[in-house]
Write a protein that holds these residues in place. Structure first.
Motif, PDB file in Angstrom:
ATOM      1  N   LEU A  40       6.377  11.142  15.807  1.00  0.00           N
ATOM      2  CA  LEU A  40       5.663  10.311  14.825  1.00  0.00           C
ATOM      3  C   LEU A  40       5.248   8.969  15.443  1.00  0.00           C
ATOM      4  O   LEU A  40       4.110   8.515  15.254  1.00  0.00           O
ATOM      5  N   ASP A  84       8.599   7.804   5.715  1.00  0.00           N
ATOM      6  CA  ASP A  84       7.969   7.782   7.038  1.00  0.00           C
ATOM      7  C   ASP A  84       6.766   6.852   7.066  1.00  0.00           C
ATOM      8  O   ASP A  84       6.543   6.133   8.059  1.00  0.00           O
ATOM      9  N   ARG A  85       5.990   6.840   6.008  1.00  0.00           N
ATOM     10  CA  ARG A  85       4.833   5.932   5.957  1.00  0.00           C
ATOM     11  C   ARG A  85       5.285   4.476   5.949  1.00  0.00           C
ATOM     12  O   ARG A  85       4.693   3.632   6.625  1.00  0.00           O
ATOM     13  N   HIS A 110       1.412   7.770  16.200  1.00  0.00           N
ATOM     14  CA  HIS A 110       0.916   6.594  15.487  1.00  0.00           C
ATOM     15  C   HIS A 110       0.444   5.504  16.444  1.00  0.00           C
ATOM     16  O   HIS A 110      -0.428   4.702  16.091  1.00  0.00           O
ATOM     17  N   SER A 163       0.810  -1.217   0.000  1.00  0.00           N
ATOM     18  CA  SER A 163       0.000   0.000   0.000  1.00  0.00           C
ATOM     19  C   SER A 163       0.845   1.269   0.000  1.00  0.00           C
ATOM     20  O   SER A 163       0.313   2.356  -0.245  1.00  0.00           O
ATOM     21  N   CYS A 164       2.136   1.165   0.258  1.00  0.00           N
ATOM     22  CA  CYS A 164       3.005   2.349   0.284  1.00  0.00           C
ATOM     23  C   CYS A 164       3.535   2.725  -1.095  1.00  0.00           C
ATOM     24  O   CYS A 164       4.144   3.795  -1.228  1.00  0.00           O
ATOM     25  N   TRP A 208       6.911   7.684  -3.155  1.00  0.00           N
ATOM     26  CA  TRP A 208       6.679   6.924  -1.938  1.00  0.00           C
ATOM     27  C   TRP A 208       7.296   7.694  -0.771  1.00  0.00           C
ATOM     28  O   TRP A 208       8.211   8.492  -0.950  1.00  0.00           O
ATOM     29  N   GLN A 209       6.768   7.474   0.425  1.00  0.00           N
ATOM     30  CA  GLN A 209       7.175   8.226   1.611  1.00  0.00           C
ATOM     31  C   GLN A 209       7.896   7.290   2.586  1.00  0.00           C
ATOM     32  O   GLN A 209       7.329   6.291   3.030  1.00  0.00           O
ATOM     33  N   LEU A 219       6.524   3.647   9.579  1.00  0.00           N
ATOM     34  CA  LEU A 219       5.453   3.442  10.549  1.00  0.00           C
ATOM     35  C   LEU A 219       4.718   2.130  10.301  1.00  0.00           C
ATOM     36  O   LEU A 219       4.305   1.450  11.262  1.00  0.00           O
ATOM     37  N   LEU A 220       4.562   1.746   9.050  1.00  0.00           N
ATOM     38  CA  LEU A 220       3.955   0.452   8.752  1.00  0.00           C
ATOM     39  C   LEU A 220       4.862  -0.694   9.199  1.00  0.00           C
ATOM     40  O   LEU A 220       4.392  -1.718   9.717  1.00  0.00           O
TER      41      LEU A 220
END
Length: 319
Positions: free
Chosen positions: A189, A74-75, A193, A18-19, A71-72, A78-79
């Motif tokens: 962050l 950080d995302r 989260h 999903s990222c 794409w990020q 966190l995932l």
């Protein structure tokens, strides 16, 4: 040529689909496989060699993944932290986050973000300063069943760059934050989260400053040593500055007073020395017949009073 990925690894990488977009995710799978299987230098081209895609894909495809793909990081981090907490930590266990900076040596003048940094892992003074990128990394400390010691799994990172020269010494650079401030951003962050979990951030004394020591609600930041700590005995009170001649003047004055006190009274010219009178312990102040503790008499005893009070004693005795 299709990329063959082991089933166990392919199922784990599917959690991060999903990222990325679909083409970018295929590049991501190939780079991860090359990173794991490469036994040589793990550069961008080295990962293609490890995945056996060096003759199939153009190397620019792998370079565009880091420079132009959407794409990020950080995302993705966190995932990855969510996967680690769900599989390697208990539901009520606090999150132990280790923060430290690492120097990655690079070669080339046109590489982005490269500066001369102090290398704390150097074995000699000659290599104490190296050219490269300095990364501030935040990792989650977990225990694995196959190891007796805990391990740190990196999840977030920031590139640190030195403060620009025209910025004053005690002023922060808005475009280049300090290492404690970058660490604080990553802690924020993780705390945002996972609002229901308690976060424990651990770092060395360099991160125990104002922006790094103040943590968000639900988190703690113990460090090896506070920045304002004094690992020694209490300081002595500061003495006022004394001039160099003050000690000599004090010694001369003391010796002069001692010599004046010990000097005997000179006799009168052409006569004998006056008899020395023994002073009474109650002679000052003295009221004849009361303070001296004797009966009234016409003549006061020798040595009980001074000559100035002799008149008053005679007046008292005549009454």
């Amino acid at each position: 040529m299709l990329l063959h990925v082991p089933v166990s690894l392919d199922g784990l990488l599917a959690l991060f689909a999903s990222c990325f977009t679909q083409p970018t995710f295929q590049t991501f799978r190939g780079l991860v496989v090359g990173q794991v299987s490469q036994i040589g230098p793990r550069t961008v081209c080295g990962m293609l060699v490890g995945a056996r895609l060096s003759g199939v894909w153009d190397h620019s495809r792998a370079h565009r993944f880091f420079s132009q793909a959407r794409w990020q990081p950080d995302r993705l981090g966190l995932l990855l932290a969510t996967v680690i907490l769900g599989r390697l930590l208990d539901a009520d266990a606090p999150i132990l986050v280790a923060i430290d900076d690492s120097l990655l040596q690079r070669w080339g003048r046109r590489i982005y973000g490269c500066f001369y940094h102090h290398d704390a892992t150097a074995n000699s003074d000659k290599g104490a300063v190296a050219w490269g990128n300095n990364w501030v990394v935040a990792g989650i400390v977990v225990g694995l069943p196959i190891l007796a010691r805990p391990v740190c799994l990196p999840v977030l990172f920031r590139l640190w760059k030195p403060k620009r020269k025209h910025i004053p010494k005690r002023q922060d650079d808005p475009e280049r934050p300090s290492k404690p401030r970058l660490a604080r951003e990553m802690i924020d962050l993780l705390a945002a989260h996972f609002p229901a979990r308690q976060v424990h951030a651990v770092g060395d004394a360099g991160y125990a400053s104002a922006p790094g020591a103040v943590c968000p609600r639900g988190s703690r930041s113990p460090s090896a040593c506070a920045r304002t700590a004094r690992c020694m005995s209490p300081r002595r009170p500061r003495r006022l500055p004394v001039s160099a001649n003050a000690g000599a003047r004090r010694r001369r004055a003391t010796s002069w007073r001692v010599s004046r006190r010990s000097r005997p009274t000179p006799p009168p010219p052409g006569g004998r020395s006056p008899p020395t009178a023994t002073a009474s312990p109650l002679s000052s102040p003295c009221t004849y017949g009361r303070a001296c503790g004797i009966e009234r008499s016409a003549t006061p005893p020798s040595g009980c009073c001074s000559s100035k009070t002799l008149t008053s004693h005679r007046a008292i005795s005549s009454r």
